[in-house]
Design an enzyme around this catalytic site. Structure first.
Site, mmCIF file in Angstrom:
data_model
loop_
_atom_site.group_PDB
_atom_site.id
_atom_site.type_symbol
_atom_site.label_atom_id
_atom_site.label_comp_id
_atom_site.label_asym_id
_atom_site.label_seq_id
_atom_site.Cartn_x
_atom_site.Cartn_y
_atom_site.Cartn_z
ATOM 1 N N SER A 30 4.631 8.571 9.142
ATOM 2 C CA SER A 30 4.773 7.341 8.361
ATOM 3 C C SER A 30 3.637 6.390 8.684
ATOM 4 O O SER A 30 3.456 6.002 9.839
ATOM 5 C CB SER A 30 6.116 6.668 8.663
ATOM 6 N N CYS B 53 -0.740 1.085 2.068
ATOM 7 C CA CYS B 53 -1.176 -0.102 1.341
ATOM 8 C C CYS B 53 -1.978 -1.055 2.221
ATOM 9 O O CYS B 53 -2.620 -1.981 1.721
ATOM 10 C CB CYS B 53 0.034 -0.832 0.758
#
Length: 545
Positions: free
Chosen positions: A38, A42
């Protein structure tokens, strides 16, 4: 229940964590081709720009921390290569040694994401050419910039990520050019809004070349030049941000239905044509909440929401995913941009009786330090009064305006429902009448005929030709135009020709509208207000006839 999830990052990890919260006894295994489970995709441009200083901040969870936190078994560096729906098995190949392993499932989640498009041109493998998709990409670009030898950069792709990268490279002192095959930057915005942003960027030394095709990247070992359909550009660094493709090739012979672009077809519950297999995130297409038509929304926000809903459905609920609105926001140099819902072009294509209004409004009390303005464009259906979409530009918190519009769209609001919203006000935060409500009032005045106007798009297309420009600014600004003091325009005013068609122009549009009301009362029947005024529309002497 044995749940197998292929892919991590946003969609896969959100699904896995939510399943374990819904059903702690479920066995959940997550396979990921990457070494990371993970990461903050962005946030990558902001690491390049040194806004985010520590590269460790890009990793949201390590495989070990995620497994310890949720109870999910995480297997990294393992790529799924085949799915056997009959036996409910997935074949995965180790990235490290090439050995294949078999994993079984009761429920399977496909969250394999997407990869950046590699343009089919010469030179994409040269040193100094990068993508912007993984932490490794951002780290490599940051290292190259930190070395101090990079002076010129070319970004291929003028979407949100491409422009965010361009902003951060420019902030590091590089000369930045952006090229894109499309006829505008910022897909999803109407062209006049995109053109405004393009000009804004140019004024800040980020040159965008639209309608420009990448033809080759040239250099001897290291990139030195970018050849385009328009011109050649010197470059020490190239960022390829020309779109993405879903990672779904391994599903080709499984019978799982794919769209022509390779995304997985899912129903309103995020299930594929196989009731035991779900797909979500960047590898799947969902629906548009307004039109009901297919929509690909490769956004971290969508992926997280889809993950929660898919998890609940896997655990026995029956929750419909309502679809996406196309909500997006981005930070550019001294200008933030945001949108949601349908733009004018898409609303017309969807068959709506479209009406739009563009206005320039204060973003907070004008006397408060740091006050600026928003440019807001609203789109609605003239026949039904239904609100359809918004686009916002401004130095301030455009996301606040966009998010209120998201709520209105989600509640299927009419324009009339948005006229008197009791929104928060204090000088540091807003205006007494909220900027969005002011924009709604402008649109409502246009819909009811109180304001007769020309949009910036119509003005750019020449629909004001033949009209005499009347300058209604606080001071005379437009060369060759007749200047009129707003305070002089009262009922009975006869200072302009009533036979001539008039175009009323001021700085933002407000004074022009106020004068139009007075002129109508004096018998002037052929006036038009220029929406957005001089703030949004460049006017040259030749515009007046």
């Amino acid at each position: 229940m044995d749940v197998l999830i292929i892919g991590g990052v946003a969609a896969g990890t959100k699904t896995a964590a939510k399943i374990k919260r819904e059903d702690p006894l479920a066995k959940v295994t997550l396979l990921t081709k990457s070494a990371d489970v993970s990461y903050a995709g962005c946030g990558l441009p902001y690491y390049v720009g040194d806004v985010i200083h520590d590269k460790a901040s890009l990793i949201v969870n390590t495989p070990e921390s995620f497994s310890k936190l949720t109870g999910v078994e995480v297997v990294t560096l393992m790529e799924a290569v085949a799915v056997n729906r009959v036996e409910k098995q997935v074949t995965a190949r180790s990235v490290e040694d090439g050995k294949e392993h078999i994993y079984t499932y009761d429920k399977l989640v496909i969250a394999t994401g997407a990869r950046p498009v590699k343009p089919p041109v010469e030179g994409t493998d040269l040193e100094g050419v990068y993508f912007m998709r993984t932490p490794e990409d951002a780290i490599a670009v940051r290292q190259a910039v930190d070395q101090g030898s990079v002076k010129r950069a070319v970004v291929v792709g003028a979407g949100l990520i491409g422009l965010e990268v361009a902003e951060n490279l420019a902030a590091r002192g590089l000369m930045v050019s952006v090229i894109d095959m499309a006829d505008q930057i910022l897909p999803g915005f109407d062209k006049e809004m995109a053109d405004y942003v393009e000009n804004w960027l140019a004024d800040r030394d980020i040159m965008a070349f639209t309608g420009t095709r990448l033809e080759a990247i040239l250099g001897d070992g290291h990139v030195q030049k970018v050849k385009t359909s328009r011109r050649a550009m010197k470059a020490d660094l190239v960022i390829l941000s020309a779109g993405i493709r879903p990672n779904t090739e391994f599903l080709k012979d499984t019978g799982i239905e794919l769209w022509p672009d390779g995304t997985v077809k899912v129903d309103e519950y995020l299930a594929t044509c196989d009731e035991n297999i779900y797909a979500l995130g960047d590898c799947a297409s969902v629906t548009n909440r307004l039109t009901g038509k297919r929509s690909w929304s490769p956004m971290g926000s969508s992926a997280n929401m889809e993950g929660r809903i898919a998890a609940r459905n896997i655990c026995g609920e029956k929750i419909k995913y309502p679809g996406v609105l196309g909500t997006a926001v981005a930070k550019l140099p001294q200008l933030n941009v945001g949108r949601t819902g349908l733009n004018e072009a898409d609303a017309k294509a969807a068959g709506y009786d479209v009406i739009s209004a563009l206005c320039v409004v204060d973003d907070k009390a004008g006397y408060y330090p740091g006050a600026s303005s928003f440019i807001i464009k609203l789109v609605a259906d003239r026949t039904t009064d239904r609100f359809l979409g918004i686009q916002v530009l401004g130095a301030g918190e455009v996301d606040k305006v966009v998010d209120i519009a998201v709520m209105a769209l989600s509640m299927k609001a009419k324009v009339a429902d948005m006229e008197d919203l009791d929104l928060s006000y204090a000088p540091p935060f807003s205006t007494a009448i909220h900027p969005l409500v002011t924009a709604v009032n402008v649109l409502k005045n246009k819909m009811t005929g109180r304001m007769d106007s020309i949009t910036p798009a119509q003005f750019a297309q020449g629909e004001a030709q033949g009209r005499t420009i009347v300058d209604l600014g606080k001071t005379a600004t437009i060369d060759g135009a007749q200047f009129v003091e707003l305070e002089d325009v009262k009922p009975g005013y006869n200072g302009l020709s009533k036979e001539e068609p008039l175009l009323l122009v001021c700085t933002r549009g407000r004074r022009a509208y106020m004068s139009q009301v007075q002129l109508k009362a004096s018998g002037y029947e052929n006036t038009k207000v220029l929406e957005g005024g001089l703030t949004f529309n460049p006017i040259h002497p030749e515009d007046e006839e």
